[in-house]
Design an enzyme around this catalytic site. Structure first.
Site, short mmCIF file in Angstrom:
data_model
loop_
_atom_site.label_atom_id
_atom_site.label_comp_id
_atom_site.label_asym_id
_atom_site.label_seq_id
_atom_site.Cartn_x
_atom_site.Cartn_y
_atom_site.Cartn_z
N ARG A 166 0.73 -1.35 -0.08
CA ARG A 166 0.09 0.13 0.01
C ARG A 166 0.83 1.37 0.04
O ARG A 166 0.48 2.15 0.78
CB ARG A 166 -0.84 0.08 1.11
CG ARG A 166 -2.10 -0.82 1.18
CD ARG A 166 -3.03 -0.61 0.06
NE ARG A 166 -4.16 -1.94 0.27
CZ ARG A 166 -4.06 -3.25 -0.10
NH1 ARG A 166 -2.99 -3.37 -0.65
NH2 ARG A 166 -5.00 -3.65 0.12
N SER A 237 -10.14 -0.23 3.35
CA SER A 237 -9.74 -0.50 4.50
C SER A 237 -9.19 0.90 5.01
O SER A 237 -8.45 1.45 4.24
CB SER A 237 -8.44 -1.44 4.38
OG SER A 237 -8.79 -2.59 3.99
N GLU A 332 -4.87 4.56 6.30
CA GLU A 332 -4.42 4.32 4.93
C GLU A 332 -5.03 5.25 4.06
O GLU A 332 -4.23 5.68 3.09
CB GLU A 332 -5.03 2.78 4.61
CG GLU A 332 -4.34 2.23 3.50
CD GLU A 332 -4.71 2.66 2.09
OE1 GLU A 332 -3.97 2.93 1.23
OE2 GLU A 332 -5.87 2.69 1.85
N1 EPU Z 1 -11.20 -10.59 10.16
C1 EPU Z 1 -11.86 -10.46 11.45
N2 EPU Z 1 -12.89 -9.67 11.48
C2 EPU Z 1 -13.47 -8.97 10.45
C3 EPU Z 1 -12.92 -9.10 9.27
C4 EPU Z 1 -11.83 -9.85 9.14
O1 EPU Z 1 -11.42 -10.90 12.43
O2 EPU Z 1 -14.49 -8.08 10.62
C5 EPU Z 1 -10.09 -11.37 10.41
C6 EPU Z 1 -10.23 -12.78 9.52
O3 EPU Z 1 -9.45 -13.58 10.20
C7 EPU Z 1 -9.41 -12.73 8.22
C8 EPU Z 1 -8.58 -11.77 8.57
O4 EPU Z 1 -9.01 -10.68 9.17
O5 EPU Z 1 -9.06 -14.15 7.81
C9 EPU Z 1 -8.12 -11.00 7.04
O6 EPU Z 1 -9.27 -10.61 6.60
P1 EPU Z 1 -9.50 -10.32 4.93
O7 EPU Z 1 -9.16 -11.32 4.30
O8 EPU Z 1 -10.85 -9.62 4.74
O9 EPU Z 1 -8.38 -9.15 4.57
P2 EPU Z 1 -7.92 -7.90 5.38
O10 EPU Z 1 -6.48 -8.20 5.76
O11 EPU Z 1 -8.75 -7.36 6.44
C10 EPU Z 1 -6.87 -6.83 3.21
C11 EPU Z 1 -6.49 -5.77 2.45
C12 EPU Z 1 -8.06 -5.50 1.45
C13 EPU Z 1 -8.09 -6.70 0.75
C14 EPU Z 1 -8.35 -8.21 1.51
C15 EPU Z 1 -8.01 -9.15 0.59
C16 EPU Z 1 -5.30 -4.13 3.68
C17 EPU Z 1 -5.22 -2.89 4.44
N3 EPU Z 1 -6.33 -4.41 3.32
O12 EPU Z 1 -7.82 -6.61 4.19
O13 EPU Z 1 -7.89 -4.30 0.84
O14 EPU Z 1 -9.40 -6.48 -0.08
O15 EPU Z 1 -6.94 -8.05 2.28
O16 EPU Z 1 -6.91 -9.37 -0.13
O17 EPU Z 1 -4.36 -4.81 3.53
C18 EPU Z 1 -8.12 -2.00 0.87
O18 EPU Z 1 -6.96 -1.91 0.88
O19 EPU Z 1 -9.02 -0.88 0.75
C19 EPU Z 1 -8.75 -3.19 0.88
C20 EPU Z 1 -9.86 -3.50 0.89
#
Ligand code: EPU
Length: 336
Positions: A166, A237, A332
């Site tokens: 990012r 995010s 972010e």
């Molecule tokens: N989780 C929770 N609670 C929630 C949501 C998620 O506990 O409400 C936990 C779950 O264990 C899940 C983990 O968090 O396995 C990761 O969640 P998720 O796969 O949804 O991904 P993220 O790390 O929260 C990142 C990116 C997203 C991207 C997703 C998928 C960043 C800051 N965000 O989110 O990007 O879509 O991975 O690859 O790295 C963005 O940058 O705006 C964005 C949406």
């Protein structure tokens, strides 16, 4: 060319978070010449200049006293084609998701995991958009931009764009001065689907999906978790996922054995969404501003409340996570 920006213009429709704010001047640039005229207008009047793509990653906390330019440069041009790949120059104002669909339809692969990300092509390299195991830097060959000082286009090769998670040079050395005008992509004519993100590999267990099937799955997964900014204002995010040392991770794990972390080259990347949910923020709101119930990393602003409220709520989350774990969450989106 006459350059006639709109005075005292509302910005609410030009930011993902839809906070109320106005720009002293607003102009839509559909050509490089118009963009250069905007730069000249701002320089002559000593105005701050802010160029937006679709504003999907921007939060306004106050009125902008300078000139806001909406970058709507359009066009997709094939620069080179070989048996294996294509090189495309894509104007910064093209819509990202429509570009992803166009490539898929042409049989040019590599972007399918990045489907449905809000925003424009020009914004993609800025924060090196990423999702479901893929980052846009993997498909970028170079980025073309203009600066306040140098209105002629300059090109930066991908290796000089300082792409990180990012992050890019456009958020650091060139922040505030460079406007991306086009991005050169190298895409493959052969689909090599990336199923490294666990929910995708789970879905396609024992099968070899096509790029189209991966695209459809990404759209489904994304739609289930992430609200569309046009329907429920948000900037995706709101925080980056923090990376901590293995020692720190073990320490946290002792306190909460279920903590979610992924190994990376730089340390353990924690799921900030998990930290936020764990601290009970799905149950807390501030004048309507709240984290999304399906994805705690997304702050939503259903009442289109003021940017100050959004930031106050975000800072409360940050402080709470810091007090609890010693981890500083990094905001972010771009805040003005
Ligand atoms: N989780 C929770 N609670 C929630 C949501 C998620 O506990 O409400 C936990 C779950 O264990 C899940 C983990 O968090 O396995 C990761 O969640 P998720 O796969 O949804 O991904 P993220 O790390 O929260 C990142 C990116 C997203 C991207 C997703 C998928 C960043 C800051 N965000 O989110 O990007 O879509 O991975 O690859 O790295 C963005 O940058 O705006 C964005 C949406």
């Amino acid at each position: 060319m006459t350059f006639a920006p709109q005075p005292d213009a509302p910005l609410q429709g030009h930011s993902g978070m839809a906070t109320p704010a106005k720009a002293a001047w607003l102009h839509t640039a559909s050509s490089l010449a118009e963009l250069q005229a905007a730069q000249e207008f701002a320089a002559q009047r000593e105005l701050d200049l802010l160029v937006l793509g679709e504003g999907s990653n921007t939060v306004f906390t106050q009125d902008f006293s300078g000139l806001v330019v909406l970058n709507q440069l359009r066009g997709i041009r094939m620069v080179e084609e070989t048996a294996d790949s294509v090189l495309l120059d894509v104007a910064a104002g093209e819509n990202w998701h429509q570009f992803v669909i166009y490539c898929l339809e042409q049989g040019w692969f590599g972007l399918e995991n990045l489907a449905l990300i809000p925003g424009s092509v020009g914004a993609a390299p800025m924060q090196n958009i990423g999702a479901y195991g893929v980052e846009v830097k993997d498909s970028i060959q170079s980025v073309t931009y203009v600066t306040h000082e140098q209105p002629k286009e300059q090109m930066l090769n991908a290796q000089d764009c300082e792409f990180e998670y990012r992050d890019s040079v456009f958020k650091h050395r060139l922040a505030g001065s460079a406007t991306i005008t086009s991005v050169r992509f190298k895409l493959s004519k052969y689909a090599q689907v990336n199923l490294s993100y666990a929910p995708l590999s789970d879905r396609f267990k024992n099968s070899s999906p096509t790029a189209r099937e991966v695209f459809d799955a990404v759209c489904q997964i994304r739609s289930a978790k992430l609200p569309l900014p046009a329907e429920l204002p948000n900037c995706g995010s709101f925080f980056k996922n923090p990376v901590v040392s293995e020692v720190k991770f073990k320490e946290l794990q002792e306190e909460c054995p279920e903590i979610v972390g992924f190994e990376t080259a730089d340390g353990i990347k924690l799921a900030a969404a998990w930290l936020i949910e764990r601290r009970g923020w799905k149950e807390k709101s501030l004048q309507g501003v709240r984290v999304h119930k399906e994805q705690a990393l997304v702050i939503t602003n259903p009442n289109r409340s003021a940017g100050e409220i959004v930031m106050k709520y975000a800072h409360q989350i940050r402080q709470d996570i810091l007090d609890w774990s010693g981890i500083e969450l990094e905001v972010e989106p771009r805040i003005y």
